[in-house]
Design an enzyme around this catalytic site. Sequence first.
Site, PDB file in Angstrom:
ATOM      1  N   ASP A  29      -3.266-109.996 135.599  1.00  0.00           N
ATOM      2  CA  ASP A  29      -4.300-110.818 136.225  1.00  0.00           C
ATOM      3  C   ASP A  29      -3.736-111.826 137.210  1.00  0.00           C
ATOM      4  OD1 ASP A  29      -3.185-112.206 134.085  1.00  0.00           O
ATOM      5  OD2 ASP A  29      -5.055-113.206 133.531  1.00  0.00           O
ATOM      6  N   SER A  60     -13.196-132.514 116.436  1.00  0.00           N
ATOM      7  CA  SER A  60     -12.867-131.100 116.258  1.00  0.00           C
ATOM      8  C   SER A  60     -12.566-130.808 114.806  1.00  0.00           C
ATOM      9  CB  SER A  60     -11.649-130.719 117.113  1.00  0.00           C
ATOM     10  OG  SER A  60     -11.205-129.421 116.791  1.00  0.00           O
ATOM     11  N   GLY A 115      -2.980-115.337 120.307  1.00  0.00           N
ATOM     12  CA  GLY A 115      -3.090-114.497 121.494  1.00  0.00           C
ATOM     13  C   GLY A 115      -4.485-113.970 121.738  1.00  0.00           C
ATOM     14  N   SER A 117      -6.977-115.966 122.970  1.00  0.00           N
ATOM     15  CA  SER A 117      -7.585-116.864 123.952  1.00  0.00           C
ATOM     16  C   SER A 117      -8.432-117.954 123.319  1.00  0.00           C
ATOM     17  CB  SER A 117      -8.411-116.082 124.985  1.00  0.00           C
ATOM     18  OG  SER A 117      -7.573-115.278 125.764  1.00  0.00           O
ATOM     19  N   SER A 119      -7.779-120.995 123.629  1.00  0.00           N
ATOM     20  CA  SER A 119      -7.867-122.059 124.639  1.00  0.00           C
ATOM     21  C   SER A 119      -8.974-121.756 125.644  1.00  0.00           C
ATOM     22  CB  SER A 119      -6.528-122.237 125.355  1.00  0.00           C
ATOM     23  OG  SER A 119      -6.138-121.047 126.010  1.00  0.00           O
ATOM     24  N   GLU A 151      -6.913-124.987 132.875  1.00  0.00           N
ATOM     25  CA  GLU A 151      -5.720-124.569 132.141  1.00  0.00           C
ATOM     26  C   GLU A 151      -4.478-124.585 133.028  1.00  0.00           C
ATOM     27  OE1 GLU A 151      -4.405-121.401 128.730  1.00  0.00           O
ATOM     28  OE2 GLU A 151      -6.489-121.833 129.195  1.00  0.00           O
ATOM     29  N   ASP A 163      -8.678-114.382 130.831  1.00  0.00           N
ATOM     30  CA  ASP A 163      -9.167-114.935 129.574  1.00  0.00           C
ATOM     31  C   ASP A 163     -10.508-115.628 129.763  1.00  0.00           C
ATOM     32  OD1 ASP A 163      -6.776-114.000 128.653  1.00  0.00           O
ATOM     33  OD2 ASP A 163      -5.880-115.978 128.322  1.00  0.00           O
ATOM     34  N   TYR A 217       6.626-117.259 129.665  1.00  0.00           N
ATOM     35  CA  TYR A 217       5.461-116.823 130.448  1.00  0.00           C
ATOM     36  C   TYR A 217       5.611-117.294 131.885  1.00  0.00           C
ATOM     37  CZ  TYR A 217       0.549-115.866 131.585  1.00  0.00           C
ATOM     38  OH  TYR A 217      -0.600-115.377 132.146  1.00  0.00           O
TER      39      TYR A 217
END
Length: 372
Positions: A29, A60, A115, A117, A119, A151, A163, A217
């Site tokens: 992506d 939260s 992994g 997503s 976030s 992000e 994502d 990453y």
Amino acid sequence: MTSPLPLAPGEIGTWAAPGRVNLIGEHLDYVGGPVMPIAIDLRTTVKVRRRDDGKVRVWSSVSEGSTEFDVTTTPGDVEGWARYVAGTVWALAQSGLTTGGADLVISSDVPLGAGLSSSAALECGVAVALAGAEGWEIDPITLALTCQRAENDYVGAPTGSMDQLASMCGERGHALLIETAPTPPTLRAVPAYWVEDGYALVVVDTRAKHSLATGEYGVRRTQTEELSALLGVERLAAAPPDAVLKVEDPVLKARLRHVITETQRVRSAVRALSSRDWAQLGQLMTASHASLRDDYDVSAPELDLTVEAAMEHGALGARMTGGGFGGSAIALIEADRVGSLTEAVAAAFARVDFPEPRTFVVSPADGATRLT
């Protein structure tokens, strides 16, 4: 997605956004390649009440107490998990959409660091909640790209747009073919009928935590930028197959080989999904994992072990999903064999003293939406 009218004073509204599983097309992506994720039936829920004092206060389920910040927040002001919320407020403001303030109560069943997503689900859930609370009408692709900016530029994680687009735009019973080369990206829903044909998509959360905000990453992104400059292409996924012959550095050659072959695998996977050729889809998934492991070097021992165990116990295909370096793997298998696969993976982990993995089945779900 959004409400045409803002919430009344004191009124509480509830919105939610899902996590995602990428079927195939990993690390494409951000190089202009195609990706094919699904939104999943695990989601982050955001309850919102408007304020008019320029403050955002967040509670939260993953932490004690609350976090408060100004709607004029800038990168670096907020740390920890709340920076994803603050980043979304900041990115909306950068687009000319400044909230008067809000109380936000957040809960989620998307596993953190798996992994899947979590976030992006948080960012998209907050974005649709704030948009709905304020009465802003924004198309979902624009809102997803705003969350990506949060992000990238506030949190500091150099992710692509997949994502957030999957979380915002998912469609029940369908995968999303996302073409990331155009600006803005284009999306096409592809029917995903494996459940109707007696198969299940199993997620194995290896509990090997990963973070895309740091480390390797970012190194991969830098390597793809070097390759684009070397080959004279704006987006690396546009490089022709023979471009690998022009690269001498063995590491960069391997990275390019993954981008080129993964792009081809996505195209083939769309055809397999459309024709309900599950054996072919499985083969493409497994080949994708081998490329991510060997050429892109983003797998982890836990992910490799999961794929190996799944294939030995009847999966049509298996692969890591997400950015890698930990997180989750997925396997496509006959629905009545999910239990045996779960036991096999757990036994394989126990033999090498890895923590017990968490295994569950997911289905393609709708994207971000209002609940109440």
